[in-house]
Design a protein around this motif. Structure first.
Motif, PDB file in Angstrom:
ATOM      1  N   ASP A  44      30.707  49.680  37.645  1.00 48.69           N
ATOM      2  CA  ASP A  44      30.036  48.388  37.684  1.00 48.69           C
ATOM      3  C   ASP A  44      29.704  48.006  36.252  1.00 48.69           C
ATOM      4  O   ASP A  44      28.767  48.549  35.658  1.00 48.69           O
ATOM      5  CB  ASP A  44      28.766  48.471  38.529  1.00 48.69           C
ATOM      6  CG  ASP A  44      28.104  47.128  38.752  1.00 48.69           C
ATOM      7  OD1 ASP A  44      28.059  46.316  37.790  1.00 48.69           O
ATOM      8  OD2 ASP A  44      27.630  46.873  39.861  1.00 48.69           O
ATOM      9  N   HIS A  69      33.152  47.080  40.800  1.00 42.03           N
ATOM     10  CA  HIS A  69      32.241  46.051  41.279  1.00 42.03           C
ATOM     11  C   HIS A  69      32.171  44.985  40.198  1.00 42.03           C
ATOM     12  O   HIS A  69      31.874  45.303  39.040  1.00 42.03           O
ATOM     13  CB  HIS A  69      30.847  46.615  41.530  1.00 42.03           C
ATOM     14  CG  HIS A  69      30.779  47.462  42.751  1.00 42.03           C
ATOM     15  ND1 HIS A  69      29.632  48.111  43.137  1.00 42.03           N
ATOM     16  CD2 HIS A  69      31.708  47.762  43.695  1.00 42.03           C
ATOM     17  CE1 HIS A  69      29.853  48.779  44.259  1.00 42.03           C
ATOM     18  NE2 HIS A  69      31.117  48.582  44.611  1.00 42.03           N
ATOM     19  N   ASN A  71      30.724  41.202  38.829  1.00 39.33           N
ATOM     20  CA  ASN A  71      29.792  40.085  38.908  1.00 39.33           C
ATOM     21  C   ASN A  71      29.396  39.679  37.504  1.00 39.33           C
ATOM     22  O   ASN A  71      29.614  40.408  36.539  1.00 39.33           O
ATOM     23  CB  ASN A  71      28.560  40.429  39.766  1.00 39.33           C
ATOM     24  CG  ASN A  71      27.740  41.559  39.206  1.00 39.33           C
ATOM     25  OD1 ASN A  71      27.017  41.391  38.230  1.00 39.33           O
ATOM     26  ND2 ASN A  71      27.833  42.734  39.822  1.00 39.33           N
ATOM     27  N   THR A  73      26.619  38.650  34.545  1.00 46.75           N
ATOM     28  CA  THR A  73      25.264  39.031  34.150  1.00 46.75           C
ATOM     29  C   THR A  73      24.949  38.440  32.789  1.00 46.75           C
ATOM     30  O   THR A  73      25.854  38.100  32.030  1.00 46.75           O
ATOM     31  CB  THR A  73      25.096  40.571  34.104  1.00 46.75           C
ATOM     32  OG1 THR A  73      23.734  40.870  33.776  1.00 46.75           O
ATOM     33  CG2 THR A  73      25.995  41.204  33.067  1.00 46.75           C
ATOM     34  N   HIS A  80      23.935  39.539  39.535  1.00 43.21           N
ATOM     35  CA  HIS A  80      24.950  39.280  40.562  1.00 43.21           C
ATOM     36  C   HIS A  80      25.356  37.811  40.603  1.00 43.21           C
ATOM     37  O   HIS A  80      25.564  37.229  41.655  1.00 43.21           O
ATOM     38  CB  HIS A  80      24.492  39.774  41.942  1.00 43.21           C
ATOM     39  CG  HIS A  80      24.435  41.260  42.017  1.00 43.21           C
ATOM     40  ND1 HIS A  80      25.343  41.997  42.739  1.00 43.21           N
ATOM     41  CD2 HIS A  80      23.608  42.167  41.438  1.00 43.21           C
ATOM     42  CE1 HIS A  80      25.061  43.288  42.603  1.00 43.21           C
ATOM     43  NE2 HIS A  80      24.013  43.408  41.820  1.00 43.21           N
ATOM     44  N   TRP A  81      25.487  37.228  39.395  1.00 42.36           N
ATOM     45  CA  TRP A  81      25.988  35.872  39.275  1.00 42.36           C
ATOM     46  C   TRP A  81      27.486  35.857  39.525  1.00 42.36           C
ATOM     47  O   TRP A  81      28.151  36.887  39.490  1.00 42.36           O
ATOM     48  CB  TRP A  81      25.756  35.347  37.871  1.00 42.36           C
ATOM     49  CG  TRP A  81      24.354  34.976  37.533  1.00 42.36           C
ATOM     50  CD1 TRP A  81      23.339  34.655  38.392  1.00 42.36           C
ATOM     51  CD2 TRP A  81      23.807  34.872  36.219  1.00 42.36           C
ATOM     52  NE1 TRP A  81      22.201  34.353  37.680  1.00 42.36           N
ATOM     53  CE2 TRP A  81      22.467  34.478  36.347  1.00 42.36           C
ATOM     54  CE3 TRP A  81      24.326  35.076  34.946  1.00 42.36           C
ATOM     55  CZ2 TRP A  81      21.638  34.269  35.258  1.00 42.36           C
ATOM     56  CZ3 TRP A  81      23.498  34.873  33.854  1.00 42.36           C
ATOM     57  CH2 TRP A  81      22.168  34.479  34.012  1.00 42.36           C
ATOM     58  N   ASN A  82      28.028  34.659  39.715  1.00 42.80           N
ATOM     59  CA  ASN A  82      29.468  34.505  39.745  1.00 42.80           C
ATOM     60  C   ASN A  82      30.026  34.824  38.368  1.00 42.80           C
ATOM     61  O   ASN A  82      29.315  34.770  37.353  1.00 42.80           O
ATOM     62  CB  ASN A  82      29.851  33.084  40.179  1.00 42.80           C
ATOM     63  CG  ASN A  82      29.920  32.958  41.681  1.00 42.80           C
ATOM     64  OD1 ASN A  82      30.744  33.598  42.321  1.00 42.80           O
ATOM     65  ND2 ASN A  82      29.035  32.152  42.251  1.00 42.80           N
ATOM     66  N   LEU A 103      33.727  41.708  44.766  1.00 37.88           N
ATOM     67  CA  LEU A 103      32.870  40.729  44.105  1.00 37.88           C
ATOM     68  C   LEU A 103      31.464  40.913  44.638  1.00 37.88           C
ATOM     69  O   LEU A 103      31.231  40.759  45.839  1.00 37.88           O
ATOM     70  CB  LEU A 103      33.325  39.301  44.406  1.00 37.88           C
ATOM     71  CG  LEU A 103      34.516  38.772  43.656  1.00 37.88           C
ATOM     72  CD1 LEU A 103      34.881  37.384  44.163  1.00 37.88           C
ATOM     73  CD2 LEU A 103      34.254  38.750  42.161  1.00 37.88           C
ATOM     74  N   GLU A 104      30.544  41.272  43.768  1.00 33.83           N
ATOM     75  CA  GLU A 104      29.140  41.431  44.160  1.00 33.83           C
ATOM     76  C   GLU A 104      28.368  40.229  43.632  1.00 33.83           C
ATOM     77  O   GLU A 104      27.652  40.327  42.643  1.00 33.83           O
ATOM     78  CB  GLU A 104      28.559  42.705  43.549  1.00 33.83           C
ATOM     79  CG  GLU A 104      28.974  43.961  44.221  1.00 33.83           C
ATOM     80  CD  GLU A 104      28.156  45.136  43.710  1.00 33.83           C
ATOM     81  OE1 GLU A 104      27.764  45.957  44.546  1.00 33.83           O
ATOM     82  OE2 GLU A 104      27.917  45.225  42.497  1.00 33.83           O
ATOM     83  N   VAL A 105      28.545  39.100  44.285  1.00 29.47           N
ATOM     84  CA  VAL A 105      27.900  37.880  43.820  1.00 29.47           C
ATOM     85  C   VAL A 105      26.993  37.323  44.907  1.00 29.47           C
ATOM     86  O   VAL A 105      27.259  37.471  46.086  1.00 29.47           O
ATOM     87  CB  VAL A 105      28.932  36.808  43.393  1.00 29.47           C
ATOM     88  CG1 VAL A 105      29.759  37.319  42.218  1.00 29.47           C
ATOM     89  CG2 VAL A 105      29.838  36.397  44.530  1.00 29.47           C
ATOM     90  N   PRO A 109      31.313  32.875  46.742  1.00 31.96           N
ATOM     91  CA  PRO A 109      32.141  33.583  45.757  1.00 31.96           C
ATOM     92  C   PRO A 109      33.264  32.723  45.169  1.00 31.96           C
ATOM     93  O   PRO A 109      33.970  33.158  44.268  1.00 31.96           O
ATOM     94  CB  PRO A 109      32.727  34.741  46.558  1.00 31.96           C
ATOM     95  CG  PRO A 109      32.823  34.199  47.950  1.00 31.96           C
ATOM     96  CD  PRO A 109      31.624  33.298  48.113  1.00 31.96           C
ATOM     97  N   SER A 112      33.838  32.557  41.400  1.00 30.68           N
ATOM     98  CA  SER A 112      34.388  33.810  40.858  1.00 30.68           C
ATOM     99  C   SER A 112      35.877  33.921  41.145  1.00 30.68           C
ATOM    100  O   SER A 112      36.650  34.372  40.303  1.00 30.68           O
ATOM    101  CB  SER A 112      33.664  35.025  41.432  1.00 30.68           C
ATOM    102  OG  SER A 112      32.372  35.133  40.894  1.00 30.68           O
TER     103      SER A 112
END
Length: 125
Positions: A44, A69, A71, A73, A80-82, A103-105, A109, A112
């Motif tokens: 990540d 992961h 996203n 930042t 966990h922004w796009n 995608l951890e947004v 999504p 992204s």
């Protein structure tokens, strides 16, 4: 810390287990643990950027991530922004085309996905 039962169950189901970097100061802090537990590595980059003393993603690739992961930042908090928000580029993804990612947004999504599509088209992928 017992992962033996979990590993056996995962193996029986054909499921891979990964340990994600969270607050480790550097990639080397995970080497012995990954080897001892026989787990794969989930990288990540936002965690590396925000929580570690080694924010450069290329340093973490030495652990040969089997999962990613993704996203955006700001480098201050794991927001966990796009991917079109925040700092950092995705040049480190080159050579990791076969590695699965999530995608951890928060929220939709789609920004992204457009961001990734634009980068892949620009890179000729």
């Amino acid at each position: 810390f017992c992962v033996g039962g979990v590993k056996a169950e995962a193996q029986a189901l054909g499921v891979a287990l990964f340990l994600e970097n969270t607050h480790e100061p550097a990639p080397g802090a995970l080497v012995e643990l990954l080897e001892a537990l026989g787990l794969g590595f989930c990288f990540d980059p936002a965690h590396a950027r925000v929580f570690s003393a080694t924010p450069d993603p290329f340093s973490w690739l030495a652990l040969r991530p089997g999962h990613l992961h993704l996203n955006g930042t700001d480098g201050v908090y794991d927001r966990h922004w796009n991917l079109d928000r925040g700092e950092g580029d995705l040049a480190w993804l080159e050579g990791l085309e076969g590695v699965p990612w999530v995608l951890e947004v928060r929220g939709d999504p789609e920004p992204s996905l457009r961001f990734l599509a634009d980068r892949l088209l620009t890179a000729g992928g």
